[in-house]
Write a protein that holds these residues in place. Structure first.
Motif, PDB file in Angstrom:
ATOM      1  N   VAL A   1       0.810  -1.219   0.000  1.00 34.89           N
ATOM      2  CA  VAL A   1       0.000   0.000   0.000  1.00 34.89           C
ATOM      3  C   VAL A   1       0.846   1.271   0.000  1.00 34.89           C
ATOM      4  O   VAL A   1       0.308   2.372  -0.077  1.00 34.89           O
ATOM      5  N   GLY A   2       2.147   1.133   0.094  1.00 38.52           N
ATOM      6  CA  GLY A   2       3.027   2.304   0.052  1.00 38.52           C
ATOM      7  C   GLY A   2       4.462   1.882  -0.155  1.00 38.52           C
ATOM      8  O   GLY A   2       4.840   0.745   0.136  1.00 38.52           O
ATOM      9  N   LEU A   3       5.242   2.813  -0.676  1.00 37.08           N
ATOM     10  CA  LEU A   3       6.674   2.571  -0.904  1.00 37.08           C
ATOM     11  C   LEU A   3       7.458   3.760  -0.368  1.00 37.08           C
ATOM     12  O   LEU A   3       7.935   4.605  -1.137  1.00 37.08           O
ATOM     13  N   PRO A   4       7.608   3.858   0.954  1.00 40.47           N
ATOM     14  CA  PRO A   4       8.326   4.997   1.521  1.00 40.47           C
ATOM     15  C   PRO A   4       9.806   4.962   1.140  1.00 40.47           C
ATOM     16  O   PRO A   4      10.375   3.886   0.943  1.00 40.47           O
ATOM     17  N   ALA A   5      10.404   6.130   1.028  1.00 40.71           N
ATOM     18  CA  ALA A   5      11.829   6.235   0.690  1.00 40.71           C
ATOM     19  C   ALA A   5      12.707   5.728   1.836  1.00 40.71           C
ATOM     20  O   ALA A   5      13.815   5.262   1.612  1.00 40.71           O
ATOM     21  N   ALA A   6      12.198   5.825   3.049  1.00 36.12           N
ATOM     22  CA  ALA A   6      12.951   5.394   4.230  1.00 36.12           C
ATOM     23  C   ALA A   6      11.976   4.775   5.224  1.00 36.12           C
ATOM     24  O   ALA A   6      10.786   5.090   5.206  1.00 36.12           O
ATOM     25  N   PRO A   7      12.474   3.888   6.100  1.00 33.21           N
ATOM     26  CA  PRO A   7      11.602   3.309   7.127  1.00 33.21           C
ATOM     27  C   PRO A   7      11.069   4.399   8.069  1.00 33.21           C
ATOM     28  O   PRO A   7      11.672   5.467   8.195  1.00 33.21           O
ATOM     29  N   PRO A   8       9.957   4.143   8.725  1.00 37.76           N
ATOM     30  CA  PRO A   8       9.419   5.106   9.685  1.00 37.76           C
ATOM     31  C   PRO A   8      10.458   5.440  10.766  1.00 37.76           C
ATOM     32  O   PRO A   8      11.305   4.606  11.113  1.00 37.76           O
ATOM     33  N   ALA A   9      10.382   6.641  11.292  1.00 35.16           N
ATOM     34  CA  ALA A   9      11.309   7.086  12.336  1.00 35.16           C
ATOM     35  C   ALA A   9      11.289   6.111  13.507  1.00 35.16           C
ATOM     36  O   ALA A   9      10.239   5.619  13.915  1.00 35.16           O
ATOM     37  N   GLY A  10      12.470   5.790  14.007  1.00 33.21           N
ATOM     38  CA  GLY A  10      12.593   4.907  15.160  1.00 33.21           C
ATOM     39  C   GLY A  10      12.623   3.433  14.811  1.00 33.21           C
ATOM     40  O   GLY A  10      12.797   2.597  15.688  1.00 33.21           O
ATOM     41  N   LEU A  11      12.452   3.099  13.543  1.00 32.63           N
ATOM     42  CA  LEU A  11      12.477   1.699  13.127  1.00 32.63           C
ATOM     43  C   LEU A  11      13.864   1.375  12.577  1.00 32.63           C
ATOM     44  O   LEU A  11      14.335   2.021  11.649  1.00 32.63           O
TER      45      LEU A  11
END
Length: 70
Positions: A32-42
């Protein structure tokens, strides 16, 4: 929603049906999404990889909008 690594061996796109590990068992998932970077803190080194693409473009973009709304 869960975050998995997208290895070069299995490039994916939004709407693709994929196989991933969830609590040690192989499960189907929908991209459902392709973020450029993992979520903060992950920690990226802790991400499990997508294991396989079952079907590319399994969900049409119009359906994806409806699914996200639900």
């Amino acid at each position: 929603m869960f975050t998995y690594a997208n290895p070069e061996a299995h490039p994916v796109g939004i709407g693709d049906l994929v196989q991933v590990r969830l609590q040690g068992r192989r499960q189907s998932g929908l991209v459902v999404g392709l973020p450029a970077a993992p979520p903060a803190g992950l920690d990226p080194s802790r991400l499990l990889a997508i294991e396989a693409v079952v079907q590319s473009a399994a969900v049409d973009p119009e359906w994806r909008t409806l699914i996200e709304a639900v």
